[in-house]
Design an enzyme around this catalytic site. Structure first.
Site: not given
Ligand SMILES: *[C@@H]1O[C@H](CO)[C@@H](O)[C@H](O)[C@H]1NC(C)=O
Ligand SMILES: *[C@@H]1O[C@H](CO)[C@@H](O)[C@H](O)[C@H]1NC(C)=O
Ligand SMILES: *[C@@H]1O[C@H](CO)[C@@H](O)[C@H](O)[C@H]1NC(C)=O
Ligand SMILES: *[C@@H]1O[C@H](CO)[C@@H](O)[C@H](O)[C@H]1NC(C)=O
Length: 500
Positions: A80, A83, A232, A477
């Protein structure tokens, strides 16, 4: 005499240099370059066995045993963000929006980029097909987010647990299942002529998965909350995904029963005037996307201008317009849209994407006015202008004079919070890097060794400054759902086209 004329020549040349310099600082955005890079980014997020056509060469095969714990092939799909976990909920949303980018703006992409973006969608749908290959089961995550996040490791040699999590009729997850159905249905549209068998397979699976999501209603928070939150976690419930999926199924299949479903269930979202979620669009919340999708469809069918979907889509627009009294975003001094929550850049890209789509349909139907405050009407051109402003900010028209797309322009984020990009590649460092072996690289002040070309980061602070620090993941990120709507935006601004 001689002296003074060569002096004025020097002055003249200096002037030329200064003018050239000023000119180069106000470089016109190169939408074509940004578009091709924003698509290339998805190759850097690939999990599984990489094909020979892989262009981002520093990435290699990873997570080749995903699914073995449950006897199902779950290799493939996307990481995603920075990571190495595969979270299906944001992955499915990314796929839906990437497919929507192609549905709306594929004609503006040029044939090469259309091929690349179609591959990017297929990399998502191939995995989503695997995740839904067992009836009444949907795999929703692979990996252990806690141990993964405590390591700084390349995906190619990660050795944390790869648990496969799933929802079923006993432990439902209607939001993740319905979003998966939406992704499969939206993608089936773009393969209709180029790959009809695949398109049909996607549509049939979408129908089956939607049926499962609708008949077994519930949130996967209830069974998997420990693993999902705070990564999430689902906050907005599953009703929005059920309606969103039904809308995509209707668009893909033209089957009246999905339209009836939408009309019968739209009340689950609340009335548009009272609905405080009307301005939301992201991996958790589909409200605004649902209304813009349906309003646009109805406009094409010549429905009366005052239908409920259009009223709701207008209400969404009014949460974004700077001059509206119901505004629900803020703008930084430099002009970037901000909304609560992490990874801010997902908001300007996703909301601008909706503004642009809606504006084009309004334009097409000559419904040129969105009425925010009773009388204060706005032309669709204004919506396009706002979307264009957000895109140009991301490309470098901002107080930092930097692009927020890695590899685009002269100045861009160099220390992004991304494990693969920040660690030496397998070619540079073939030896295995264990869980904590990456710490030195994480803490280093050097730019990342591998360019994750096209990655758009979380973005600047609300005062338009950008610290470029690997540790500040909220700013540095990248995520797949920042890029997915940006692909559509860049395609349009590269080559603006009217609706057919
Ligand atoms: C999911 O869990 C979080 C954290 O416990 C909670 O805030 C949220 O409301 C839950 N969502 C749903 C849809 O129940
Ligand atoms: C339309 O969809 C419904 C629900 O999935 C299904 O029962 C029906 O057979 C479909 N109709 C057609 C014409 O495909
Ligand atoms: C839409 O407009 C028509 C005619 O002007 C009116 O009869 C109808 O009640 C309106 N519908 C809504 C939902 O406002
Ligand atoms: C950005 O460019 C403008 C105009 O050229 C200049 O005035 C400003 O100082 C620059 N800002 C930074 C942070 O470099």
């Amino acid at each position: 005499m001689r002296l003074s004329s060569s002096f004025s020549l020097v002055l003249f040349l200096l002037g030329v240099v200064i003018i050239l310099k000023v000119d180069s600082e106000q470089v016109k955005p190169n939408y074509a370059d940004a578009l091709s890079k924003s698509i290339l980014f998805f190759e850097g997020q690939r999990s599984g066995k990489l094909p020979s056509s892989q262009r981002m060469k520093w990435r290699k095969d990873s997570a080749l045993r995903d699914g073995q714990d449950v006897g199902v092939d779950l290799t493939g799909g996307y990481y995603d963000a920075g990571d190495n976990v595969k979270f299906n909920f944001p992955m499915a949303f990314t796929t839906t929006v990437l497919a929507w980018s192609v549905v709306e703006f594929g004609n503006s992409m040029g044939s090469d980029e259309l091929v690349h973006v179609t591959e990017a969608v297929k990399w998502g749908t191939d995995y989503l097909l695997k995740s839904t290959s067992t009836k009444n089961v949907v795999y929703v995550m692979v990996g252990d987010p806690y141990s993964d996040h405590s390591c700084w490791q390349r995906p190619e040699d990660m050795d944390t647990k790869r648990t496969s999590f799933f929802v079923s009729d006993k432990n439902p997850g209607s939001e993740v299942s319905a979003e998966t159905a939406a992704a499969l249905a939206a993608s089936s549209i773009i393969f209709k002529t180029s790959n009809p068998d695949y398109s049909q397979q996607l549509l049939e699976r979408a129908i089956q998965v939607f049926d499962f999501a609708d008949k077994n209603r519930g949130s996967f928070n209830d069974s998997l909350g420990y693993w999902l939150c705070p990564f999430y976690c689902d906050f907005s419930g599953y009703q929005d995904e059920l309606l969103w999926a039904a809308a995509w199924l209707y668009k893909a299949s033209k089957n009246q029963s999905y339209w009836d479903y939408v009309v019968e269930n739209v009340h689950l979202l609340g009335s548009s005037r009272e609905n405080d979620k009307i301005g939301e669009f992201g991996w958790d919340d589909k409200h605004a996307g649902f209304f813009v999708l349906l309003a646009s469809d109805l406009i094409m069918k010549g429905a009366p201008a005052n239908n409920t979907f259009r009223t709701a889509a207008d209400a969404f627009v009014c949460t974004v317009l700077p001059e509206s009294s119901t505004i629900d975003v803020t703008y930084s001094p430099g002009g970037l849209m901000f909304k609560k929550g992490g990874s801010n850049m997902q908001h300007p890209t996703a909301l601008s994407f909706l503004l642009l789509i809606y504006a084009r349909y309004l334009n097409h139907a000559n419904y040129k006015l969105v009425d925010c405050d009773g009388g204060k009407a706005t032309g669709s051109q204004r919506l396009i202008e706002i979307a264009n402003g957000q895109v140009d900010y991301i490309l470098g028209d901002n107080p930092m004079n930097m692009s927020y797309i890695v590899g685009y322009g002269d100045k861009f984020p160099e220390k992004i919070h991304h494990r693969g990009s920040s660690l030496p590649s397998l070619e540079q460092h073939p030896e295995h890097l264990g869980c904590k072996d990456g710490t030195l690289y994480f803490q280093s002040n050097k730019p990342n060794p591998n360019e994750l070309t096209g990655a758009v980061v979380g973005g600047p602070l609300p005062d338009d400054t950008y610290p470029d620090s690997r540790k500040l993941f909220v700013q540095s990120e990248p995520t797949t759902y920042i890029n997915a709507p940006l692909v559509g935006l860049l395609a349009y601004f590269n080559s603006p086209q009217d609706l057919q």
